[in-house]
Write a protein that holds these residues in place. Structure first.
Motif, PDB file in Angstrom:
ATOM      1  N   THR A  26     -50.510  75.831-107.223  1.00 58.08           N
ATOM      2  CA  THR A  26     -51.433  75.965-108.272  1.00 58.08           C
ATOM      3  C   THR A  26     -50.950  74.851-109.295  1.00 58.08           C
ATOM      4  OG1 THR A  26     -50.066  77.641-109.554  1.00 58.08           O
ATOM      5  CG2 THR A  26     -52.155  78.096-108.089  1.00 58.08           C
ATOM      6  N   GLU A  27     -49.693  74.583-109.478  1.00 59.37           N
ATOM      7  CA  GLU A  27     -49.063  73.546-110.321  1.00 59.37           C
ATOM      8  C   GLU A  27     -47.921  72.665-109.367  1.00 59.37           C
ATOM      9  OE1 GLU A  27     -47.680  74.462-114.083  1.00 59.37           O
ATOM     10  OE2 GLU A  27     -49.351  76.111-114.526  1.00 59.37           O
ATOM     11  N   GLY A  28     -48.023  71.487-109.498  1.00 56.69           N
ATOM     12  CA  GLY A  28     -46.844  70.446-108.807  1.00 56.69           C
ATOM     13  C   GLY A  28     -47.402  70.804-107.307  1.00 56.69           C
ATOM     14  N   GLU A  29     -46.278  70.311-106.451  1.00 55.50           N
ATOM     15  CA  GLU A  29     -46.409  69.997-105.199  1.00 55.50           C
ATOM     16  C   GLU A  29     -45.716  71.579-104.668  1.00 55.50           C
ATOM     17  OE1 GLU A  29     -44.282  67.434-101.504  1.00 55.50           O
ATOM     18  OE2 GLU A  29     -44.565  66.499-103.789  1.00 55.50           O
ATOM     19  N   ALA A  30     -46.394  71.730-103.386  1.00 58.39           N
ATOM     20  CA  ALA A  30     -46.006  73.084-102.612  1.00 58.39           C
ATOM     21  C   ALA A  30     -44.770  72.758-102.003  1.00 58.39           C
ATOM     22  CB  ALA A  30     -47.134  73.536-101.450  1.00 58.39           C
ATOM     23  N   PRO A  31     -43.741  73.787-101.916  1.00 60.38           N
ATOM     24  CA  PRO A  31     -42.661  73.736-101.220  1.00 60.38           C
ATOM     25  C   PRO A  31     -42.796  73.776 -99.779  1.00 60.38           C
ATOM     26  CG  PRO A  31     -42.635  75.968-102.216  1.00 60.38           C
ATOM     27  CD  PRO A  31     -43.830  75.022-102.799  1.00 60.38           C
ATOM     28  N   TYR A  32     -43.779  74.017 -99.175  1.00 61.19           N
ATOM     29  CA  TYR A  32     -44.237  74.255 -97.897  1.00 61.19           C
ATOM     30  C   TYR A  32     -45.315  73.751 -97.181  1.00 61.19           C
ATOM     31  CZ  TYR A  32     -41.516  78.582 -99.465  1.00 61.19           C
ATOM     32  OH  TYR A  32     -40.530  79.202-100.069  1.00 61.19           O
ATOM     33  N   PHE A  33     -44.938  73.355 -95.995  1.00 61.49           N
ATOM     34  CA  PHE A  33     -46.135  72.288 -95.518  1.00 61.49           C
ATOM     35  C   PHE A  33     -46.926  73.255 -94.743  1.00 61.49           C
ATOM     36  CE2 PHE A  33     -43.497  72.518 -91.919  1.00 61.49           C
ATOM     37  CZ  PHE A  33     -44.209  72.335 -90.781  1.00 61.49           C
ATOM     38  N   ALA A  34     -46.761  74.352 -94.287  1.00 60.45           N
ATOM     39  CA  ALA A  34     -47.343  75.340 -93.282  1.00 60.45           C
ATOM     40  C   ALA A  34     -47.099  76.962 -93.794  1.00 60.45           C
ATOM     41  CB  ALA A  34     -47.030  75.056 -91.893  1.00 60.45           C
ATOM     42  N   VAL A  35     -48.018  77.599 -93.480  1.00 61.65           N
ATOM     43  CA  VAL A  35     -47.711  79.074 -93.596  1.00 61.65           C
ATOM     44  C   VAL A  35     -48.374  79.878 -92.281  1.00 61.65           C
ATOM     45  CG1 VAL A  35     -48.551  81.090 -94.710  1.00 61.65           C
ATOM     46  CG2 VAL A  35     -48.060  79.100 -96.061  1.00 61.65           C
ATOM     47  N   ASN A  64     -38.707  72.469 -83.757  1.00 61.56           N
ATOM     48  CA  ASN A  64     -39.217  71.212 -83.149  1.00 61.56           C
ATOM     49  C   ASN A  64     -40.450  70.556 -84.364  1.00 61.56           C
ATOM     50  OD1 ASN A  64     -37.716  71.034 -80.728  1.00 61.56           O
ATOM     51  ND2 ASN A  64     -39.080  72.648 -79.986  1.00 61.56           N
ATOM     52  N   TYR A  65     -40.840  71.309 -85.130  1.00 65.51           N
ATOM     53  CA  TYR A  65     -41.702  70.722 -86.117  1.00 65.51           C
ATOM     54  C   TYR A  65     -41.329  71.090 -87.613  1.00 65.51           C
ATOM     55  CZ  TYR A  65     -43.567  75.479 -86.228  1.00 65.51           C
ATOM     56  OH  TYR A  65     -43.789  76.840 -86.519  1.00 65.51           O
ATOM     57  N   ALA A  66     -40.560  72.121 -87.881  1.00 63.26           N
ATOM     58  CA  ALA A  66     -40.213  72.461 -89.258  1.00 63.26           C
ATOM     59  C   ALA A  66     -38.918  71.996 -89.388  1.00 63.26           C
ATOM     60  CB  ALA A  66     -40.139  73.926 -89.511  1.00 63.26           C
ATOM     61  N   THR A  67     -38.795  70.716 -89.488  1.00 60.84           N
ATOM     62  CA  THR A  67     -37.401  69.909 -89.771  1.00 60.84           C
ATOM     63  C   THR A  67     -36.722  70.194 -90.910  1.00 60.84           C
ATOM     64  OG1 THR A  67     -38.553  67.936 -90.292  1.00 60.84           O
ATOM     65  CG2 THR A  67     -38.142  68.106 -87.975  1.00 60.84           C
ATOM     66  N   GLY A  68     -37.431  70.599 -91.871  1.00 67.28           N
ATOM     67  CA  GLY A  68     -37.051  70.957 -93.334  1.00 67.28           C
ATOM     68  C   GLY A  68     -36.427  72.439 -93.387  1.00 67.28           C
ATOM     69  N   GLY A  69     -36.542  73.188 -92.341  1.00 64.30           N
ATOM     70  CA  GLY A  69     -36.113  74.663 -92.132  1.00 64.30           C
ATOM     71  C   GLY A  69     -37.557  75.440 -92.513  1.00 64.30           C
ATOM     72  N   LEU A  70     -37.056  76.842 -92.511  1.00 66.67           N
ATOM     73  CA  LEU A  70     -38.314  77.794 -92.737  1.00 66.67           C
ATOM     74  C   LEU A  70     -37.718  79.012 -93.495  1.00 66.67           C
ATOM     75  CD1 LEU A  70     -38.787  80.138 -89.936  1.00 66.67           C
ATOM     76  CD2 LEU A  70     -37.026  78.475 -89.620  1.00 66.67           C
ATOM     77  N   VAL A  71     -38.501  79.660 -94.065  1.00 64.07           N
ATOM     78  CA  VAL A  71     -38.315  80.858 -94.802  1.00 64.07           C
ATOM     79  C   VAL A  71     -39.011  81.930 -94.202  1.00 64.07           C
ATOM     80  CG1 VAL A  71     -38.644  82.010 -97.107  1.00 64.07           C
ATOM     81  CG2 VAL A  71     -37.932  79.542 -96.979  1.00 64.07           C
ATOM     82  N   VAL A  72     -38.333  83.148 -93.926  1.00 69.80           N
ATOM     83  CA  VAL A  72     -39.229  83.967 -93.166  1.00 69.80           C
ATOM     84  C   VAL A  72     -39.137  85.340 -94.262  1.00 69.80           C
ATOM     85  CG1 VAL A  72     -39.058  85.810 -91.356  1.00 69.80           C
ATOM     86  CG2 VAL A  72     -38.354  83.462 -91.003  1.00 69.80           C
ATOM     87  N   ILE A  73     -40.439  85.819 -94.432  1.00 73.96           N
ATOM     88  CA  ILE A  73     -40.395  86.979 -95.497  1.00 73.96           C
ATOM     89  C   ILE A  73     -41.200  88.084 -94.787  1.00 73.96           C
ATOM     90  CG2 ILE A  73     -41.574  87.553 -97.633  1.00 73.96           C
ATOM     91  CD1 ILE A  73     -41.624  84.557 -98.081  1.00 73.96           C
ATOM     92  N   HIS A  74     -40.360  89.375 -94.945  1.00 76.01           N
ATOM     93  CA  HIS A  74     -41.279  90.609 -94.272  1.00 76.01           C
ATOM     94  C   HIS A  74     -41.614  91.220 -95.214  1.00 76.01           C
ATOM     95  CE1 HIS A  74     -39.005  89.894 -90.248  1.00 76.01           C
ATOM     96  NE2 HIS A  74     -38.180  89.239 -90.982  1.00 76.01           N
ATOM     97  N   TYR A  75     -42.761  91.851 -95.279  1.00 76.67           N
ATOM     98  CA  TYR A  75     -43.297  92.792 -96.173  1.00 76.67           C
ATOM     99  C   TYR A  75     -44.380  93.934 -95.708  1.00 76.67           C
ATOM    100  CZ  TYR A  75     -46.753  89.070 -96.063  1.00 76.67           C
ATOM    101  OH  TYR A  75     -47.721  88.398 -95.601  1.00 76.67           O
ATOM    102  N   PRO A  76     -44.381  94.912 -96.007  1.00 78.04           N
ATOM    103  CA  PRO A  76     -45.420  95.889 -95.769  1.00 78.04           C
ATOM    104  C   PRO A  76     -46.610  95.386 -96.649  1.00 78.04           C
ATOM    105  CG  PRO A  76     -43.978  97.054 -97.237  1.00 78.04           C
ATOM    106  CD  PRO A  76     -43.237  95.494 -97.036  1.00 78.04           C
ATOM    107  N   VAL A  77     -47.900  95.678 -95.976  1.00 76.24           N
ATOM    108  CA  VAL A  77     -49.145  95.385 -96.610  1.00 76.24           C
ATOM    109  C   VAL A  77     -49.728  96.720 -97.177  1.00 76.24           C
ATOM    110  CG1 VAL A  77     -51.321  94.377 -96.051  1.00 76.24           C
ATOM    111  CG2 VAL A  77     -49.300  93.423 -95.084  1.00 76.24           C
ATOM    112  N   GLN A  78     -50.169  96.545 -98.339  1.00 76.74           N
ATOM    113  CA  GLN A  78     -51.043  97.730 -98.881  1.00 76.74           C
ATOM    114  C   GLN A  78     -52.466  97.346 -98.967  1.00 76.74           C
ATOM    115  OE1 GLN A  78     -49.120 100.668 -99.793  1.00 76.74           O
ATOM    116  NE2 GLN A  78     -47.375  99.351 -98.781  1.00 76.74           N
ATOM    117  N   ASP A  79     -53.336  98.506 -98.551  1.00 76.96           N
ATOM    118  CA  ASP A  79     -54.755  97.926 -98.608  1.00 76.96           C
ATOM    119  C   ASP A  79     -54.925  98.359-100.021  1.00 76.96           C
ATOM    120  OD1 ASP A  79     -57.453  97.520 -97.982  1.00 76.96           O
ATOM    121  OD2 ASP A  79     -57.584  99.760 -96.983  1.00 76.96           O
ATOM    122  N   GLY A  80     -55.863  97.086-100.605  1.00 74.94           N
ATOM    123  CA  GLY A  80     -56.174  97.188-102.018  1.00 74.94           C
ATOM    124  C   GLY A  80     -57.663  97.069-102.290  1.00 74.94           C
ATOM    125  N   THR A  81     -58.539  97.786-101.693  1.00 71.32           N
ATOM    126  CA  THR A  81     -59.933  97.662-101.604  1.00 71.32           C
ATOM    127  C   THR A  81     -60.190  98.546-102.582  1.00 71.32           C
ATOM    128  OG1 THR A  81     -60.375  99.561 -99.930  1.00 71.32           O
ATOM    129  CG2 THR A  81     -60.292  96.943 -99.201  1.00 71.32           C
TER     130      THR A  81
END
Length: 82
Positions: A26-35, A64-81
């Protein structure tokens, strides 16, 4: 990605998955190239998928494609309807 996405498509375990290369901050440059996000039945199913020989091939291919490394995040998903 011509090699990695076919690996992901054939990976037993994920119930669903999605990805984007259009990552913006939303501001500045994103630190990631993919999600990449994957849904599993539960934490045990995710661990089993990652530990499988196919899951290990998927993980090994990331460098082979994420030459800058990666961040792995694990999280449970809550249904928010509602």
């Amino acid at each position: 990605m011509n090699h990695h996405l076919p690996l992901v498509k054939n990976w037993p375990g994920p119930l669903a998955w999605r990805y984007s290369f259009d990552v913006a901050a939303t501001e500045g440059e994103a630190p990631y190239f993919a999600v990449f996000e994957a849904d599993f039945a539960d934490a045990a199913a995710m661990a089993a998928a990652q530990a499988s020989s196919h899951g290990q091939r998927v993980a090994a291919d990331v460098v082979n494609y994420a030459t800058g490394g990666l961040v792995v995040i694990h999280y449970p998903v809550q249904d928010g309807t509602g």
